[in-house]
Write a protein that holds these residues in place. Structure first.
Motif, PDB file in Angstrom:
ATOM      1  N   THR A 192      -4.159  -3.266  -5.618  1.00 44.02           N
ATOM      2  CA  THR A 192      -4.277  -3.804  -6.601  1.00 44.02           C
ATOM      3  C   THR A 192      -4.004  -4.995  -5.956  1.00 44.02           C
ATOM      4  OG1 THR A 192      -1.568  -3.619  -6.977  1.00 44.02           O
ATOM      5  CG2 THR A 192      -3.455  -1.802  -8.259  1.00 44.02           C
ATOM      6  N   LYS A 193      -3.720  -5.565  -4.774  1.00 41.27           N
ATOM      7  CA  LYS A 193      -3.124  -6.856  -4.235  1.00 41.27           C
ATOM      8  C   LYS A 193      -2.979  -6.735  -3.072  1.00 41.27           C
ATOM      9  CE  LYS A 193       1.280  -7.781  -6.696  1.00 41.27           C
ATOM     10  NZ  LYS A 193       1.472  -8.917  -8.206  1.00 41.27           N
ATOM     11  N   GLN A 194      -2.916  -8.198  -2.539  1.00 42.03           N
ATOM     12  CA  GLN A 194      -2.443  -8.118  -0.691  1.00 42.03           C
ATOM     13  C   GLN A 194      -1.146  -9.061  -1.708  1.00 42.03           C
ATOM     14  OE1 GLN A 194      -5.058 -10.200   1.753  1.00 42.03           O
ATOM     15  NE2 GLN A 194      -3.631  -9.506   3.740  1.00 42.03           N
ATOM     16  N   LEU A 195       0.033  -8.374  -1.040  1.00 46.32           N
ATOM     17  CA  LEU A 195       1.094  -9.078  -0.746  1.00 46.32           C
ATOM     18  C   LEU A 195       1.351 -10.439   0.918  1.00 46.32           C
ATOM     19  CD1 LEU A 195       3.150  -6.055  -1.751  1.00 46.32           C
ATOM     20  CD2 LEU A 195       2.484  -7.668  -3.297  1.00 46.32           C
ATOM     21  N   GLU A 246       0.140  -4.325  -2.720  1.00 48.50           N
ATOM     22  CA  GLU A 246       0.224  -3.286  -3.694  1.00 48.50           C
ATOM     23  C   GLU A 246      -0.298  -1.588  -4.082  1.00 48.50           C
ATOM     24  OE1 GLU A 246       2.941  -4.489  -7.040  1.00 48.50           O
ATOM     25  OE2 GLU A 246       0.868  -4.733  -7.794  1.00 48.50           O
ATOM     26  N   PHE A 247       0.004  -1.200  -4.029  1.00 50.66           N
ATOM     27  CA  PHE A 247      -0.710   0.615  -4.719  1.00 50.66           C
ATOM     28  C   PHE A 247      -0.343   1.473  -5.972  1.00 50.66           C
ATOM     29  CE2 PHE A 247      -1.835   4.836  -3.967  1.00 50.66           C
ATOM     30  CZ  PHE A 247      -3.263   4.512  -4.188  1.00 50.66           C
ATOM     31  N   SER A 248      -1.366   0.912  -6.508  1.00 51.71           N
ATOM     32  CA  SER A 248      -0.927   1.871  -7.944  1.00 51.71           C
ATOM     33  C   SER A 248      -1.981   3.491  -8.119  1.00 51.71           C
ATOM     34  CB  SER A 248      -1.088   1.266  -9.399  1.00 51.71           C
ATOM     35  OG  SER A 248      -0.772   1.437 -10.312  1.00 51.71           O
ATOM     36  N   ASP A 249      -0.972   3.753  -8.402  1.00 53.49           N
ATOM     37  CA  ASP A 249      -2.072   5.174  -8.920  1.00 53.49           C
ATOM     38  C   ASP A 249      -2.383   5.313 -10.565  1.00 53.49           C
ATOM     39  OD1 ASP A 249       0.739   5.672  -9.947  1.00 53.49           O
ATOM     40  OD2 ASP A 249       1.155   7.500  -8.747  1.00 53.49           O
ATOM     41  N   GLY A 250      -2.023   4.023 -10.698  1.00 57.03           N
ATOM     42  CA  GLY A 250      -2.592   3.723 -12.522  1.00 57.03           C
ATOM     43  C   GLY A 250      -0.999   4.096 -13.232  1.00 57.03           C
ATOM     44  N   LYS A 251       0.020   4.819 -13.031  1.00 60.19           N
ATOM     45  CA  LYS A 251       1.454   4.830 -13.338  1.00 60.19           C
ATOM     46  C   LYS A 251       2.253   3.950 -13.075  1.00 60.19           C
ATOM     47  CE  LYS A 251      -0.043   9.030 -15.045  1.00 60.19           C
ATOM     48  NZ  LYS A 251       0.319  10.756 -15.696  1.00 60.19           N
ATOM     49  N   ILE A 309       3.417   0.879  -5.175  1.00 61.85           N
ATOM     50  CA  ILE A 309       4.326   1.167  -3.996  1.00 61.85           C
ATOM     51  C   ILE A 309       3.770   0.436  -3.532  1.00 61.85           C
ATOM     52  CG2 ILE A 309       3.134   3.076  -3.240  1.00 61.85           C
ATOM     53  CD1 ILE A 309       5.438   4.449  -1.895  1.00 61.85           C
ATOM     54  N   VAL A 310       4.494  -0.232  -2.234  1.00 62.87           N
ATOM     55  CA  VAL A 310       4.326  -0.927  -1.184  1.00 62.87           C
ATOM     56  C   VAL A 310       3.787  -0.662  -0.083  1.00 62.87           C
ATOM     57  CG1 VAL A 310       4.845  -2.971   0.031  1.00 62.87           C
ATOM     58  CG2 VAL A 310       5.840  -2.628  -2.090  1.00 62.87           C
ATOM     59  N   VAL A 311       2.603  -0.655   0.685  1.00 62.73           N
ATOM     60  CA  VAL A 311       1.558   0.475   2.175  1.00 62.73           C
ATOM     61  C   VAL A 311       1.766  -0.866   2.952  1.00 62.73           C
ATOM     62  CG1 VAL A 311       1.127   1.780   0.523  1.00 62.73           C
ATOM     63  CG2 VAL A 311      -1.044  -0.348   0.917  1.00 62.73           C
ATOM     64  N   GLU A 312       1.483  -0.108   4.078  1.00 66.38           N
ATOM     65  CA  GLU A 312       1.340  -0.971   5.072  1.00 66.38           C
ATOM     66  C   GLU A 312      -0.137  -0.528   6.043  1.00 66.38           C
ATOM     67  OE1 GLU A 312       3.130  -2.800   9.000  1.00 66.38           O
ATOM     68  OE2 GLU A 312       4.435  -1.657   8.032  1.00 66.38           O
ATOM     69  N   ILE A 313      -0.938  -1.420   5.989  1.00 70.33           N
ATOM     70  CA  ILE A 313      -2.363  -1.524   6.506  1.00 70.33           C
ATOM     71  C   ILE A 313      -2.210  -1.830   8.039  1.00 70.33           C
ATOM     72  CG2 ILE A 313      -4.293  -0.473   6.065  1.00 70.33           C
ATOM     73  CD1 ILE A 313      -3.761  -0.252   3.659  1.00 70.33           C
ATOM     74  N   SER A 330     -10.344  -4.205  -5.733  1.00 71.19           N
ATOM     75  CA  SER A 330      -8.701  -3.807  -6.437  1.00 71.19           C
ATOM     76  C   SER A 330      -9.543  -2.706  -7.380  1.00 71.19           C
ATOM     77  CB  SER A 330      -8.054  -5.030  -7.428  1.00 71.19           C
ATOM     78  OG  SER A 330      -9.643  -5.549  -8.096  1.00 71.19           O
ATOM     79  N   ASN A 331     -11.013  -2.569  -8.024  1.00 74.33           N
ATOM     80  CA  ASN A 331     -12.223  -1.862  -8.411  1.00 74.33           C
ATOM     81  C   ASN A 331     -11.568  -0.324  -7.803  1.00 74.33           C
ATOM     82  OD1 ASN A 331     -11.483  -3.522 -10.767  1.00 74.33           O
ATOM     83  ND2 ASN A 331     -12.612  -4.451 -10.801  1.00 74.33           N
TER      84      ASN A 331
END
Length: 125
Positions: free
Chosen positions: A63-66, A72-77, A80-84, A96-97
């Motif tokens: 959903t966005k870059q921190l 920030e990663f979302s499953d719609g509910k 969680i923060v993810v590191e890539i 984001s879509n």
């Protein structure tokens, strides 16, 4: 010299053919394990309470870059923060879509919420 090269070529062909005399194209042979997935398919809510170093697979959206490599990663509910890391993207470009599947390892620091250290990312079409 020509006899040595010809002998080596014949020996290589016989060896690669498994001593049967068959010609084998080693470059076209690919293999790997086919079986249970070592990554557990979880929701973000489940990943937030998973054990440290658990291997997880999540589907959703970035959903966005921190920060540089934190998103920030979302499953719609839940999110969680993810590191890539840069090398993990491997040419994949997402917005984001776009729905993606990420596979990675839970990073559980005592004083922070769980995060995911992403090892693979795939855009789902």
């Amino acid at each position: 010299m020509k006899k040595i090269i010809a002998s080596l070529a014949v020996a290589t062909a016989v060896f690669a053919g498994g001593f049967t005399g068959e010609s084998v194209n080693l470059a076209s042979q690919k293999g790997g394990f086919i079986g249970n997935n070592i990554y557990s398919n979880l929701s973000v809510k489940e990943a937030l309470s998973a054990k440290d170093n658990a291997l997880v697979s999540l589907k959703g959206n970035i959903t966005k870059q921190l920060r540089h490599d934190k998103y920030e990663f979302s499953d719609g509910k839940n999110s969680i923060v993810v590191e890539i890391d840069d090398d993990v993207w491997n040419g994949v470009t997402v917005g984001s879509n776009d729905t993606v599947e990420i596979k990675g390892e839970v990073d559980n620091d005592m004083l922070e919420k769980n995060q995911i250290d992403v090892k693979y990312i795939t855009k789902i079409k």
